[in-house]
Design a protein around this motif. Structure first.
Motif, PDB file in Angstrom:
ATOM      1  N   ASP A  49     -45.992  55.027  -2.263  1.00 38.13           N
ATOM      2  CA  ASP A  49     -45.682  54.884  -0.835  1.00 38.13           C
ATOM      3  C   ASP A  49     -44.832  53.661  -0.500  1.00 38.13           C
ATOM      4  O   ASP A  49     -44.431  53.487   0.645  1.00 38.13           O
ATOM      5  CB  ASP A  49     -46.981  54.811  -0.023  1.00 38.13           C
ATOM      6  CG  ASP A  49     -47.767  56.110  -0.077  1.00 38.13           C
ATOM      7  OD1 ASP A  49     -47.122  57.178  -0.181  1.00 38.13           O
ATOM      8  OD2 ASP A  49     -49.007  56.061  -0.035  1.00 38.13           O
ATOM      9  N   ASP A  50     -44.572  52.823  -1.510  1.00 40.65           N
ATOM     10  CA  ASP A  50     -43.802  51.603  -1.253  1.00 40.65           C
ATOM     11  C   ASP A  50     -42.317  51.888  -1.480  1.00 40.65           C
ATOM     12  O   ASP A  50     -41.880  52.145  -2.605  1.00 40.65           O
ATOM     13  CB  ASP A  50     -44.273  50.473  -2.177  1.00 40.65           C
ATOM     14  CG  ASP A  50     -43.591  49.156  -1.845  1.00 40.65           C
ATOM     15  OD1 ASP A  50     -44.047  48.479  -0.918  1.00 40.65           O
ATOM     16  OD2 ASP A  50     -42.592  48.832  -2.516  1.00 40.65           O
ATOM     17  N   ALA A  51     -41.545  51.854  -0.407  1.00 45.27           N
ATOM     18  CA  ALA A  51     -40.120  52.195  -0.493  1.00 45.27           C
ATOM     19  C   ALA A  51     -39.358  51.236  -1.400  1.00 45.27           C
ATOM     20  O   ALA A  51     -38.466  51.648  -2.146  1.00 45.27           O
ATOM     21  CB  ALA A  51     -39.497  52.201   0.899  1.00 45.27           C
ATOM     22  N   ARG A  54     -39.904  52.055  -4.988  1.00 41.58           N
ATOM     23  CA  ARG A  54     -39.258  53.340  -5.297  1.00 41.58           C
ATOM     24  C   ARG A  54     -37.765  53.137  -5.549  1.00 41.58           C
ATOM     25  O   ARG A  54     -37.180  53.763  -6.454  1.00 41.58           O
ATOM     26  CB  ARG A  54     -39.486  54.338  -4.156  1.00 41.58           C
ATOM     27  CG  ARG A  54     -40.904  54.863  -4.032  1.00 41.58           C
ATOM     28  CD  ARG A  54     -41.182  56.008  -5.001  1.00 41.58           C
ATOM     29  NE  ARG A  54     -40.469  57.206  -4.636  1.00 41.58           N
ATOM     30  CZ  ARG A  54     -40.937  58.126  -3.787  1.00 41.58           C
ATOM     31  NH1 ARG A  54     -42.124  57.970  -3.217  1.00 41.58           N
ATOM     32  NH2 ARG A  54     -40.230  59.216  -3.530  1.00 41.58           N
ATOM     33  N   TRP A  55     -37.139  52.256  -4.770  1.00 42.49           N
ATOM     34  CA  TRP A  55     -35.731  51.972  -5.002  1.00 42.49           C
ATOM     35  C   TRP A  55     -35.531  51.255  -6.344  1.00 42.49           C
ATOM     36  O   TRP A  55     -34.571  51.524  -7.063  1.00 42.49           O
ATOM     37  CB  TRP A  55     -35.145  51.128  -3.868  1.00 42.49           C
ATOM     38  CG  TRP A  55     -34.718  51.937  -2.679  1.00 42.49           C
ATOM     39  CD1 TRP A  55     -35.297  51.977  -1.452  1.00 42.49           C
ATOM     40  CD2 TRP A  55     -33.596  52.839  -2.628  1.00 42.49           C
ATOM     41  NE1 TRP A  55     -34.629  52.844  -0.625  1.00 42.49           N
ATOM     42  CE2 TRP A  55     -33.574  53.392  -1.314  1.00 42.49           C
ATOM     43  CE3 TRP A  55     -32.636  53.235  -3.541  1.00 42.49           C
ATOM     44  CZ2 TRP A  55     -32.609  54.312  -0.919  1.00 42.49           C
ATOM     45  CZ3 TRP A  55     -31.665  54.162  -3.142  1.00 42.49           C
ATOM     46  CH2 TRP A  55     -31.671  54.675  -1.847  1.00 42.49           C
ATOM     47  N   TRP A  58     -35.720  53.843  -8.957  1.00 41.63           N
ATOM     48  CA  TRP A  58     -34.454  54.573  -9.041  1.00 41.63           C
ATOM     49  C   TRP A  58     -33.429  53.773  -9.844  1.00 41.63           C
ATOM     50  O   TRP A  58     -32.692  54.341 -10.658  1.00 41.63           O
ATOM     51  CB  TRP A  58     -33.920  54.853  -7.635  1.00 41.63           C
ATOM     52  CG  TRP A  58     -32.619  55.606  -7.645  1.00 41.63           C
ATOM     53  CD1 TRP A  58     -32.460  56.960  -7.698  1.00 41.63           C
ATOM     54  CD2 TRP A  58     -31.299  55.038  -7.628  1.00 41.63           C
ATOM     55  NE1 TRP A  58     -31.118  57.280  -7.715  1.00 41.63           N
ATOM     56  CE2 TRP A  58     -30.386  56.118  -7.671  1.00 41.63           C
ATOM     57  CE3 TRP A  58     -30.808  53.737  -7.578  1.00 41.63           C
ATOM     58  CZ2 TRP A  58     -29.006  55.920  -7.668  1.00 41.63           C
ATOM     59  CZ3 TRP A  58     -29.439  53.538  -7.573  1.00 41.63           C
ATOM     60  CH2 TRP A  58     -28.543  54.625  -7.615  1.00 41.63           C
ATOM     61  N   GLU A 109     -44.496  64.584  -4.838  1.00 42.83           N
ATOM     62  CA  GLU A 109     -43.103  64.895  -4.494  1.00 42.83           C
ATOM     63  C   GLU A 109     -42.661  66.238  -5.076  1.00 42.83           C
ATOM     64  O   GLU A 109     -41.877  66.959  -4.464  1.00 42.83           O
ATOM     65  CB  GLU A 109     -42.176  63.786  -5.008  1.00 42.83           C
ATOM     66  CG  GLU A 109     -42.308  62.459  -4.278  1.00 42.83           C
ATOM     67  CD  GLU A 109     -41.681  62.491  -2.894  1.00 42.83           C
ATOM     68  OE1 GLU A 109     -41.019  63.490  -2.558  1.00 42.83           O
ATOM     69  OE2 GLU A 109     -41.864  61.516  -2.142  1.00 42.83           O
ATOM     70  N   ILE A 160     -35.920  58.525  -5.047  1.00 44.71           N
ATOM     71  CA  ILE A 160     -35.472  57.796  -3.861  1.00 44.71           C
ATOM     72  C   ILE A 160     -36.444  58.049  -2.701  1.00 44.71           C
ATOM     73  O   ILE A 160     -36.837  59.198  -2.467  1.00 44.71           O
ATOM     74  CB  ILE A 160     -34.052  58.244  -3.450  1.00 44.71           C
ATOM     75  CG1 ILE A 160     -33.031  57.854  -4.523  1.00 44.71           C
ATOM     76  CG2 ILE A 160     -33.658  57.649  -2.102  1.00 44.71           C
ATOM     77  CD1 ILE A 160     -31.644  58.414  -4.265  1.00 44.71           C
ATOM     78  N   PRO A 161     -36.833  57.019  -1.965  1.00 46.88           N
ATOM     79  CA  PRO A 161     -37.655  57.250  -0.764  1.00 46.88           C
ATOM     80  C   PRO A 161     -36.796  57.907   0.313  1.00 46.88           C
ATOM     81  O   PRO A 161     -36.158  57.224   1.131  1.00 46.88           O
ATOM     82  CB  PRO A 161     -38.104  55.843  -0.368  1.00 46.88           C
ATOM     83  CG  PRO A 161     -37.064  54.933  -0.935  1.00 46.88           C
ATOM     84  CD  PRO A 161     -36.583  55.587  -2.202  1.00 46.88           C
ATOM     85  N   SER A 163     -37.308  59.330   2.996  1.00 48.02           N
ATOM     86  CA  SER A 163     -37.607  59.069   4.404  1.00 48.02           C
ATOM     87  C   SER A 163     -36.843  57.860   4.944  1.00 48.02           C
ATOM     88  O   SER A 163     -36.736  57.686   6.159  1.00 48.02           O
ATOM     89  CB  SER A 163     -39.105  58.845   4.587  1.00 48.02           C
ATOM     90  OG  SER A 163     -39.546  57.741   3.819  1.00 48.02           O
ATOM     91  N   THR A 164     -36.309  57.030   4.058  1.00 48.62           N
ATOM     92  CA  THR A 164     -35.557  55.853   4.490  1.00 48.62           C
ATOM     93  C   THR A 164     -34.072  56.158   4.688  1.00 48.62           C
ATOM     94  O   THR A 164     -33.330  55.285   5.143  1.00 48.62           O
ATOM     95  CB  THR A 164     -35.695  54.706   3.471  1.00 48.62           C
ATOM     96  OG1 THR A 164     -35.065  55.087   2.230  1.00 48.62           O
ATOM     97  CG2 THR A 164     -37.156  54.384   3.208  1.00 48.62           C
ATOM     98  N   GLU A 168     -32.528  62.714   6.750  1.00 42.59           N
ATOM     99  CA  GLU A 168     -33.450  62.939   5.627  1.00 42.59           C
ATOM    100  C   GLU A 168     -33.498  64.402   5.207  1.00 42.59           C
ATOM    101  O   GLU A 168     -33.520  64.704   4.005  1.00 42.59           O
ATOM    102  CB  GLU A 168     -34.861  62.478   6.014  1.00 42.59           C
ATOM    103  CG  GLU A 168     -35.899  62.764   4.928  1.00 42.59           C
ATOM    104  CD  GLU A 168     -37.320  62.553   5.425  1.00 42.59           C
ATOM    105  OE1 GLU A 168     -38.252  62.931   4.699  1.00 42.59           O
ATOM    106  OE2 GLU A 168     -37.498  62.023   6.543  1.00 42.59           O
TER     107      GLU A 168
END
Length: 219
Positions: A49-51, A54-55, A58, A109, A160-161, A163-164, A168
Motif C-alpha cells: 500500500d506504500d506508493a 512501489r515506485w 518498479w 493486483e 506501479i501504484p 492510483s497515483t 488511472e
C-alpha cells in the motif's frame, strides 16, 4: 583465422577454451538474481500500500530487466558466452518474473489463477526440455521471447501504484490488456513447445536408431 575457427597443431584441431566465467555479462546476471529479494521486499512492504516503495520496486525491476538485455547482447558480442551464463541467465529470468507474479498476487493486483497458469507453464516447459534433452536441445522460439517481453511489461505496469497516475483507468486498462496478451501468448507457446518436443522425440537421430534396432531384432 576467423574468430570461431579452432586453432590447429600439426593438422590436429584443438578445442577453443571456454571464456572465464568471471566476466561482466555473468556479473550482470548475478546482479539480477540478487535484485529479486530486494524487489520482493519493496513490493510487499506495508502490504503493497506504500506508493513510495512501489515506485522503488518498479525502479529495481526496470534495472533488472535492462541487465537481462545487456548481459546477453554483451556476451555474444564479446565472445563471453559461458556454461555458467547459459544456466544462470534463464534461472535469473524465471526468478524475476516468477517473483513478480507471486508478489503481485499476494497484494491483490493480479488474480492467483493467472499467476498459477503462467508459473505452471514455465515449470512444465522446463521439465519437458529435460525430458527431450537426449534427443536434442529445444531453442527459445520467437514466441517465447515475445511472451517474456509481455510478461515483464505487465509486471512493470502492475507494480506501479496506478492510483497515483493521472487517468488511472486508462493505465489500468492498458496493464490488463498487456497481461491478457501475455497470458494468451504464454499458453500458445506452451502448445507450440509441446508439439516441437513430440516431433523432436520422434524424428531425432536417437529415435531413428532406436527404430532401426527394433526393426533389426524383429527380422
Amino acid at each position: 583465422m576467423s574468430p570461431d575457427q579452432e586453432p590447429t597443431t600439426g593438422g590436429i584441431s584443438m578445442p577453443v577454451p571456454e571464456p572465464s566465467p568471471w566476466n561482466v555479462p555473468n556479473a550482470l546476471t548475478v546482479l539480477r538474481i540478487l535484485l529479486v529479494p530486494v524487489f520482493v521486499w519493496l513490493v510487499l512492504r506495508h502490504g503493497g500500500d506504500d506508493a513510495g516503495t512501489r515506485w522503488w520496486a518498479w525502479g529495481v525491476f526496470a534495472v533488472a530487466i535492462i541487465t537481462d538485455r545487456i548481459d546477453g547482447d554483451l556476451a555474444r558480442a564479446k565472445g563471453l558466452v559461458t556454461t555458467f551464463g547459459k544456466v544462470a541467465d534463464p534461472i535469473a529470468d524465471k526468478a524475476l518474473t516468477g517473483a513478480g507474479f507471486i508478489t503481485l498476487s499476494m497484494i491483490g493486483e493480479i488474480p492467483w489463477w493467472i499467476t498459477v497458469v503462467i508459473l505452471a507453464r514455465e515449470l512444465g516447459i522446463t521439465l519437458m526440455r529435460f525430458w527431450v534433452i537426449r534427443h536434442g536441445v529445444m531453442p527459445a522460439s520467437r514466441g517465447g521471447k515475445v511472451k517474456t517481453f509481455l510478461q515483464a511489461l505487465a509486471i512493470g505496469l502492475f507494480v506501479i501504484p496506478l492510483s497515483t497516475l493521472p487517468v488511472e483507468w486508462l493505465w489500468r486498462g492498458l496493464a490488463w490488456v498487456i497481461l491478457i496478451g501475455a497470458l494468451v501468448v504464454t499458453i500458445a507457446t506452451a502448445v507450440d513447445y509441446v508439439i516441437k518436443a513430440m516431433t523432436l522425440r520422434s524424428t531425432s537421430d536417437r529415435a531413428r536408431m532406436k527404430r532401426e534396432r527394433k526393426a533389426a531384432r524383429g527380422r
